[in-house]
Motif scaffolding. Sequence first.
Motif, short mmCIF file in Angstrom:
data_model
loop_
_atom_site.label_atom_id
_atom_site.label_comp_id
_atom_site.label_asym_id
_atom_site.label_seq_id
_atom_site.Cartn_x
_atom_site.Cartn_y
_atom_site.Cartn_z
N TYR A 14 0.83 -1.20 0.00
CA TYR A 14 0.00 0.00 0.00
C TYR A 14 0.86 1.25 0.00
N THR A 15 0.22 2.35 -0.35
CA THR A 15 0.77 3.69 -0.21
C THR A 15 -0.26 4.52 0.52
N LEU A 16 0.19 5.26 1.52
CA LEU A 16 -0.66 6.19 2.24
C LEU A 16 -0.06 7.57 2.08
N GLU A 17 -0.81 8.46 1.44
CA GLU A 17 -0.33 9.83 1.21
C GLU A 17 -0.35 10.60 2.53
N GLY A 18 0.59 11.49 2.68
CA GLY A 18 0.64 12.32 3.87
C GLY A 18 1.90 12.05 4.68
N ASP A 19 2.00 12.74 5.79
CA ASP A 19 3.16 12.61 6.66
C ASP A 19 3.14 11.29 7.40
N ALA A 20 4.32 10.83 7.77
CA ALA A 20 4.43 9.60 8.55
C ALA A 20 3.76 9.80 9.91
N PRO A 21 3.04 8.81 10.39
CA PRO A 21 2.37 8.92 11.69
C PRO A 21 3.39 9.04 12.82
N THR A 22 3.01 9.75 13.84
CA THR A 22 3.83 9.86 15.05
C THR A 22 3.20 9.13 16.21
N ALA A 23 1.99 8.60 15.99
CA ALA A 23 1.26 7.89 17.04
C ALA A 23 0.57 6.67 16.44
N ALA A 24 0.24 5.74 17.30
CA ALA A 24 -0.46 4.53 16.88
C ALA A 24 -1.47 4.15 17.95
N LEU A 25 -2.46 3.38 17.53
CA LEU A 25 -3.47 2.88 18.44
C LEU A 25 -3.19 1.40 18.71
N ALA A 26 -3.15 1.04 19.98
CA ALA A 26 -3.02 -0.36 20.39
C ALA A 26 -4.34 -0.75 21.05
N CYS A 27 -5.08 -1.59 20.37
CA CYS A 27 -6.40 -2.01 20.84
C CYS A 27 -6.28 -3.38 21.52
N ASN A 28 -7.12 -3.60 22.52
CA ASN A 28 -7.09 -4.89 23.22
C ASN A 28 -8.27 -5.79 22.86
N CYS A 29 -8.93 -5.52 21.72
CA CYS A 29 -10.01 -6.41 21.31
C CYS A 29 -9.42 -7.78 20.95
N SER A 30 -10.26 -8.74 20.73
CA SER A 30 -9.79 -10.11 20.55
C SER A 30 -8.84 -10.28 19.36
N ILE A 31 -9.07 -9.61 18.25
CA ILE A 31 -8.18 -9.79 17.10
C ILE A 31 -6.92 -8.93 17.21
N CYS A 32 -7.06 -7.68 17.61
CA CYS A 32 -5.88 -6.80 17.70
C CYS A 32 -4.89 -7.33 18.74
N ARG A 33 -5.40 -7.83 19.85
CA ARG A 33 -4.53 -8.39 20.89
C ARG A 33 -3.78 -9.60 20.37
N ARG A 34 -4.45 -10.47 19.67
CA ARG A 34 -3.81 -11.68 19.16
C ARG A 34 -2.82 -11.38 18.02
N LYS A 35 -3.15 -10.41 17.18
CA LYS A 35 -2.30 -10.08 16.04
C LYS A 35 -1.19 -9.09 16.39
N GLY A 36 -1.33 -8.35 17.48
CA GLY A 36 -0.31 -7.38 17.88
C GLY A 36 -0.30 -6.13 17.01
N TYR A 37 -1.45 -5.76 16.49
CA TYR A 37 -1.55 -4.58 15.63
C TYR A 37 -1.11 -3.31 16.36
N LEU A 38 -0.46 -2.42 15.61
CA LEU A 38 -0.29 -1.02 15.96
C LEU A 38 -0.90 -0.26 14.80
#
Length: 116
Positions: A14-38
């Motif tokens: 993918y390509t996301l236009e714009g500035d690089a993020p300086t923050a991320a969301l860490a969710c504790n729902c069942s899938i985000c916790r298991r996958k370790g998403y940021l």
Amino acid sequence: MPVTGSCHCGKMSYTLEGDAPTAALACNCSICRRKGYLLHFAPAEQFTAHGDPDATTIYQFNRHNIRHTFCKTCGCAPYGGGTGPDGKAMAAINLRCADDIDLDSLTIHKFDGASL
């Protein structure tokens, strides 16, 4: 400068236009916790998926608000999409799959998705 990312094998990117993020969301729902998403969320019009759509599969659960997109080959989930709280289309990118993002420099915001 755009943000780019991909799955492990490179069949989806993918390509996301714009500035690089300086923050991320860490969710504790069942899938985000298991996958370790940021996660970083952005307007859908700033996001472009690349690669063969047949190389991906989508998983939705609970309220089906987010389409979690996975590579059929390597299993990585570099992005997803859905509808934001304002009703507008949004992209969700997994910063763990982004190129040139220093994860240690991000401000991490915790989200209690398990309570929804």
